[in-house]
Design a protein around this motif. Structure first.
Motif, PDB file in Angstrom:
ATOM      1  N   UNK A  47      50.177  46.628 103.674  1.00 17.50           N
ATOM      2  CA  UNK A  47      51.144  46.642 104.518  1.00 17.50           C
ATOM      3  C   UNK A  47      52.775  47.119 104.132  1.00 17.50           C
ATOM      4  N   UNK A  48      53.332  47.657 104.622  1.00 16.46           N
ATOM      5  CA  UNK A  48      54.780  48.115 104.129  1.00 16.46           C
ATOM      6  C   UNK A  48      54.822  49.145 103.173  1.00 16.46           C
ATOM      7  N   UNK A  49      55.437  48.638 102.242  1.00 18.82           N
ATOM      8  CA  UNK A  49      55.876  49.548 101.225  1.00 18.82           C
ATOM      9  C   UNK A  49      54.693  49.995 100.033  1.00 18.82           C
ATOM     10  N   UNK A  50      53.861  48.926 100.031  1.00 19.03           N
ATOM     11  CA  UNK A  50      52.707  49.020  99.062  1.00 19.03           C
ATOM     12  C   UNK A  50      51.441  49.634  99.893  1.00 19.03           C
ATOM     13  N   UNK A  51      51.447  50.078 101.124  1.00 18.33           N
ATOM     14  CA  UNK A  51      50.341  50.761 101.831  1.00 18.33           C
ATOM     15  C   UNK A  51      49.857  51.933 101.396  1.00 18.33           C
ATOM     16  N   UNK A  52      48.455  51.937 101.046  1.00 16.59           N
ATOM     17  CA  UNK A  52      48.059  53.282 100.716  1.00 16.59           C
ATOM     18  C   UNK A  52      47.520  54.334 101.922  1.00 16.59           C
ATOM     19  N   UNK A  53      47.309  53.400 103.023  1.00 11.97           N
ATOM     20  CA  UNK A  53      47.005  54.008 104.549  1.00 11.97           C
ATOM     21  C   UNK A  53      48.012  54.180 105.257  1.00 11.97           C
ATOM     22  N   UNK A  54      48.355  55.300 105.992  1.00 11.67           N
ATOM     23  CA  UNK A  54      49.597  55.337 106.843  1.00 11.67           C
ATOM     24  C   UNK A  54      49.179  54.884 108.249  1.00 11.67           C
ATOM     25  N   UNK A  55      50.152  54.332 108.804  1.00 14.63           N
ATOM     26  CA  UNK A  55      49.951  53.594 109.991  1.00 14.63           C
ATOM     27  C   UNK A  55      49.608  51.810 109.962  1.00 14.63           C
ATOM     28  N   UNK A  56      49.295  51.401 111.051  1.00 16.65           N
ATOM     29  CA  UNK A  56      49.251  49.813 111.017  1.00 16.65           C
ATOM     30  C   UNK A  56      47.820  49.551 111.269  1.00 16.65           C
ATOM     31  N   UNK A  57      46.738  50.493 111.199  1.00 14.94           N
ATOM     32  CA  UNK A  57      45.266  50.283 111.554  1.00 14.94           C
ATOM     33  C   UNK A  57      44.874  49.069 110.747  1.00 14.94           C
ATOM     34  N   UNK A  58      44.762  49.395 109.435  1.00 19.31           N
ATOM     35  CA  UNK A  58      44.286  48.277 108.330  1.00 19.31           C
ATOM     36  C   UNK A  58      44.838  46.833 108.592  1.00 19.31           C
ATOM     37  N   UNK A  59      46.140  47.132 108.734  1.00 14.14           N
ATOM     38  CA  UNK A  59      46.912  45.725 109.122  1.00 14.14           C
ATOM     39  C   UNK A  59      46.306  44.892 110.055  1.00 14.14           C
ATOM     40  N   UNK A  60      46.388  45.697 111.286  1.00 12.48           N
ATOM     41  CA  UNK A  60      45.669  45.042 112.625  1.00 12.48           C
ATOM     42  C   UNK A  60      44.420  44.571 112.409  1.00 12.48           C
ATOM     43  N   UNK A  61      43.653  45.475 111.513  1.00 10.68           N
ATOM     44  CA  UNK A  61      42.313  45.216 111.540  1.00 10.68           C
ATOM     45  C   UNK A  61      41.914  43.781 110.636  1.00 10.68           C
ATOM     46  N   UNK A  62      42.845  43.655 109.417  1.00  8.59           N
ATOM     47  CA  UNK A  62      42.724  42.494 108.862  1.00  8.59           C
ATOM     48  C   UNK A  62      43.821  41.127 109.144  1.00  8.59           C
ATOM     49  N   UNK A  63      44.426  41.374 110.476  1.00  9.34           N
ATOM     50  CA  UNK A  63      45.626  40.405 110.835  1.00  9.34           C
ATOM     51  C   UNK A  63      44.989  38.954 110.686  1.00  9.34           C
ATOM     52  N   UNK A  64      43.998  38.617 111.283  1.00  6.25           N
ATOM     53  CA  UNK A  64      43.822  37.350 111.555  1.00  6.25           C
ATOM     54  C   UNK A  64      43.142  36.963 110.288  1.00  6.25           C
ATOM     55  N   UNK A  65      42.307  37.511 109.393  1.00  3.83           N
ATOM     56  CA  UNK A  65      41.818  37.059 108.287  1.00  3.83           C
ATOM     57  C   UNK A  65      42.950  37.027 107.280  1.00  3.83           C
ATOM     58  N   UNK A  66      44.194  37.734 107.513  1.00  3.48           N
ATOM     59  CA  UNK A  66      45.482  37.184 106.638  1.00  3.48           C
ATOM     60  C   UNK A  66      46.029  36.054 106.879  1.00  3.48           C
ATOM     61  N   UNK A  67      45.986  35.777 107.989  1.00  2.00           N
ATOM     62  CA  UNK A  67      46.669  34.269 108.324  1.00  2.00           C
ATOM     63  C   UNK A  67      45.484  33.331 108.074  1.00  2.00           C
ATOM     64  N   UNK A  68      44.274  33.451 108.230  1.00  2.00           N
ATOM     65  CA  UNK A  68      43.174  32.492 107.837  1.00  2.00           C
ATOM     66  C   UNK A  68      43.368  32.140 106.370  1.00  2.00           C
ATOM     67  N   UNK A  69      43.528  33.238 105.534  1.00  2.00           N
ATOM     68  CA  UNK A  69      43.420  33.041 104.224  1.00  2.00           C
ATOM     69  C   UNK A  69      45.078  32.700 103.334  1.00  2.00           C
ATOM     70  N   UNK A  70      45.834  32.581 104.395  1.00  2.00           N
ATOM     71  CA  UNK A  70      47.290  32.273 103.978  1.00  2.00           C
ATOM     72  C   UNK A  70      48.254  33.020 103.379  1.00  2.00           C
ATOM     73  N   UNK A  71      47.890  34.583 103.578  1.00  5.50           N
ATOM     74  CA  UNK A  71      48.785  35.504 103.107  1.00  5.50           C
ATOM     75  C   UNK A  71      49.734  35.672 104.348  1.00  5.50           C
ATOM     76  N   UNK A  72      51.006  35.654 104.092  1.00  2.00           N
ATOM     77  CA  UNK A  72      52.036  35.952 104.982  1.00  2.00           C
ATOM     78  C   UNK A  72      52.311  37.685 105.646  1.00  2.00           C
ATOM     79  N   UNK A  73      52.429  37.722 106.609  1.00  2.00           N
ATOM     80  CA  UNK A  73      52.511  39.046 107.141  1.00  2.00           C
ATOM     81  C   UNK A  73      53.561  39.301 108.110  1.00  2.00           C
ATOM     82  N   UNK A  74      54.485  38.377 108.538  1.00  2.00           N
ATOM     83  CA  UNK A  74      55.366  38.466 109.583  1.00  2.00           C
ATOM     84  C   UNK A  74      56.857  38.153 109.056  1.00  2.00           C
TER      85      UNK A  74
END
Length: 74
Positions: A47-74
């Protein structure tokens, strides 16, 4: 009621011993480590500055998993 003990004693068969050399397992271990590292990257840092893939597709695809594993994203 009677039990037939001859059936029970003949059912105990020894399992075959199979040994797999470490040299054959090593490529699979390296593959699993690389796959796990990519998964952790995409879930935790894509996400953001470290993103290898442009757009928010990957972020939205793994969004719930990110919260489940305790990674902040907001």
């Amino acid at each position: 009621m009677s039990q037939d003990t001859s059936v029970l004693s003949s059912a105990a068969v020894a399992a075959p011993q199979v040994s797999i050399p470490v040299r054959d397992l090593l490529p699979w271990g390296v593959f699993g480590l690389v796959l796990a590292s990519l998964l952790i990257y995409f879930v935790g840092a894509e996400q953001g500055a470290t993103s290898l893939i442009s757009g928010h597709y990957v972020h939205e695809f793994v969004h719930d998993g990110r919260h489940l594993l305790g990674f902040p994203c907001h």
